[in-house]
Design an enzyme around this catalytic site. Structure first.
Site, PDB file in Angstrom:
ATOM      1  CG  ASN A   8      -1.526   1.366   1.190  1.00  0.00           C
ATOM      2  OD1 ASN A   8      -1.918   1.892   0.552  1.00  0.00           O
ATOM      3  ND2 ASN A   8      -2.259   1.398   2.700  1.00  0.00           N
ATOM      4  CD1 TRP A   9       3.499   1.079  -2.896  1.00  0.00           C
ATOM      5  CD2 TRP A   9       3.882   2.570  -4.687  1.00  0.00           C
ATOM      6  NE1 TRP A   9       4.296   0.615  -3.814  1.00  0.00           N
ATOM      7  CE2 TRP A   9       4.460   1.377  -4.772  1.00  0.00           C
ATOM      8  CE3 TRP A   9       3.622   3.539  -5.545  1.00  0.00           C
ATOM      9  CZ2 TRP A   9       5.322   1.288  -6.046  1.00  0.00           C
ATOM     10  CZ3 TRP A   9       4.570   3.123  -6.833  1.00  0.00           C
ATOM     11  CH2 TRP A   9       5.217   2.374  -7.039  1.00  0.00           C
ATOM     12  CE  LYS A  10      -0.101   3.262   4.823  1.00  0.00           C
ATOM     13  NZ  LYS A  10       0.077   3.394   6.157  1.00  0.00           N
ATOM     14  CG  HIS A  95      -5.562   2.069   5.489  1.00  0.00           C
ATOM     15  ND1 HIS A  95      -5.115   2.918   6.329  1.00  0.00           N
ATOM     16  CD2 HIS A  95      -4.766   1.234   5.289  1.00  0.00           C
ATOM     17  CE1 HIS A  95      -4.021   2.520   6.603  1.00  0.00           C
ATOM     18  NE2 HIS A  95      -3.526   1.660   5.935  1.00  0.00           N
ATOM     19  CD  GLU A  97      -2.790   5.709   6.925  1.00  0.00           C
ATOM     20  OE1 GLU A  97      -2.795   5.705   5.518  1.00  0.00           O
ATOM     21  OE2 GLU A  97      -1.954   5.067   7.335  1.00  0.00           O
ATOM     22  CD  GLU A 167      -2.999  -2.083   7.489  1.00  0.00           C
ATOM     23  OE1 GLU A 167      -1.947  -2.324   7.076  1.00  0.00           O
ATOM     24  OE2 GLU A 167      -3.661  -1.274   7.252  1.00  0.00           O
ATOM     25  N   GLY A 173       2.971   2.747  10.562  1.00  0.00           N
ATOM     26  CA  GLY A 173       3.874   3.552  10.421  1.00  0.00           C
ATOM     27  C   GLY A 173       4.624   4.215  11.892  1.00  0.00           C
ATOM     28  CB  SER A 213       5.883  -1.450  11.669  1.00  0.00           C
ATOM     29  OG  SER A 213       5.287  -0.257  12.225  1.00  0.00           O
ATOM     30  N   GLY A 234       3.248  -1.015   4.217  1.00  0.00           N
ATOM     31  CA  GLY A 234       3.234   0.232   4.087  1.00  0.00           C
ATOM     32  C   GLY A 234       4.545   0.775   3.671  1.00  0.00           C
ATOM     33  N   GLY A 235       5.199   1.496   4.359  1.00  0.00           N
ATOM     34  CA  GLY A 235       6.550   2.012   4.292  1.00  0.00           C
ATOM     35  C   GLY A 235       7.431   1.295   3.301  1.00  0.00           C
TER      36      GLY A 235
HETATM   37  P1  13P Z   1       3.216   0.642   7.650  1.00  0.00           P
HETATM   38  O1  13P Z   1       3.897  -0.547   7.015  1.00  0.00           O
HETATM   39  O2  13P Z   1       4.120   1.814   7.032  1.00  0.00           O
HETATM   40  O3  13P Z   1       3.287   0.863   9.041  1.00  0.00           O
HETATM   41  O4  13P Z   1       1.881   0.976   6.963  1.00  0.00           O
HETATM   42  C1  13P Z   1       1.100  -0.192   7.101  1.00  0.00           C
HETATM   43  C2  13P Z   1      -0.184   0.264   6.472  1.00  0.00           C
HETATM   44  O5  13P Z   1      -1.090   1.050   6.768  1.00  0.00           O
HETATM   45  C3  13P Z   1      -0.526  -0.494   5.250  1.00  0.00           C
HETATM   46  O6  13P Z   1      -1.991  -0.442   4.688  1.00  0.00           O
END
Ligand code: 13P
Length: 251
Positions: A8-10, A95, A97, A167, A173, A213, A234-235
């Site tokens: 997930n690149w956000k 998600h 967010e 999650e 993050g 993470s 994510g990251g």
């Molecule tokens: P991180 O891997 O950066 O913690 O993000 C997780 C996430 O929200 C994936 O959708």
């Protein structure tokens, strides 16, 4: 069983990153008999470049969101038909967010889930508790409630085509991953909730991903847990080398 790794690149990335990431994923999945299914969810404008870069490789195209209306005057939004036009295979829903920053409710998550299934795109239903909810012992009830609403009214075959991603909000993050035991325990609770909607066999076949993470170091031990069928990253999904190592951890 096949593992599912979703990046997930956000709100990050570039055309150049799409190209280098797809090359890197291709070189990993080509070396194996593909016991891992990989999906990349870039920002919307990159869906076309992603599709082109993938060609006939076995990599899924993911979106990060969808609107509930089929078309019309909804400036800035993307419909399920547009996602379908780009051969999108998966779409994240709910998600954390989207829930915390854009006010998405469990009810809206349910509507989007059903809409995606009606258009043959796999919903990746995201659930997870806040730190406060975990510390007050409400983590299992929170996640169960989020999931129950999202799954309301789904038939067995719709459930079979759905993916669930656990999650924990406090792990997103932050560099704080849930321990393998914490994650697996919640996945077992999620599996039990799925059993209320379907037969145990069907509940077993639904992929439950862990996110929060995940990195090249911890992916292997998370993926070895009995009820962790993959990861939502994510990251680390923005770094071709790290993401490739996470894919390899699932092989
Ligand atoms: P991180 O891997 O950066 O913690 O993000 C997780 C996430 O929200 C994936 O959708």
């Amino acid at each position: 069983m096949t593992k599912l790794i979703i990046g997930n690149w956000k709100m990050n990335g570039s055309q150049a990153l799409v190209a280098s990431m797809v090359e890197s994923i291709k070189s990993v999945i080509n070396q194996t008999s593909s016991s891992v299914q990989v999906v990349v969810c870039p920002p919307f404008p990159y869906l076309g470049v992603l599709k082109q870069a993938i060609g006939d490789a076995n990599i899924g195209i993911g979106a990060q969101n969808v609107h509930t209306q089929l078309s019309g005057a909804f400036t800035g939004e993307i419909s399920v038909g547009i996602l379908k036009d780009w051969q999108t295979t998966h779409c994240l829903v709910g998600h954390s967010e989207r829930r915390s920053l854009f006010g998405e409710t469990d009810q809206l998550v349910q509507e989007k889930t059903k809409l995606l299934l009606d258009h043959e795109i796999k919903p990746v239903i995201c659930v997870g508790e806040t730190l406060e909810q975990r510390e007050s012992g409400q983590h299992e009830s929170t996640v169960t409630q989020q999931l129950k609403v999202a799954l309301k009214g789904l038939s067995s075959s719709e459930l079979e085509r759905s993916v669930v991603a656990y999650e924990p909000v406090w792990a997103i993050g932050t560099g704080k991953t849930a321990s393998e035991e914490q994650a697996n325990q919640m996945h077992i609770v999620i599996r039990k909730t799925l059993e209320e909607h379907a037969t145990p066999d069907l509940a077993k076949s639904v992929m439950i991903l862990y996110g929060g993470s995940v990195n090249a170091k911890n992916a292997g031990s998370l993926l070895q847990q009995s009820d962790i069928d993959g990861c939502l990253v994510g990251g680390a999904s923005l770094k071709p080398e790290d993401f490739s190592q996470i894919i390899q951890a699932g092989l």
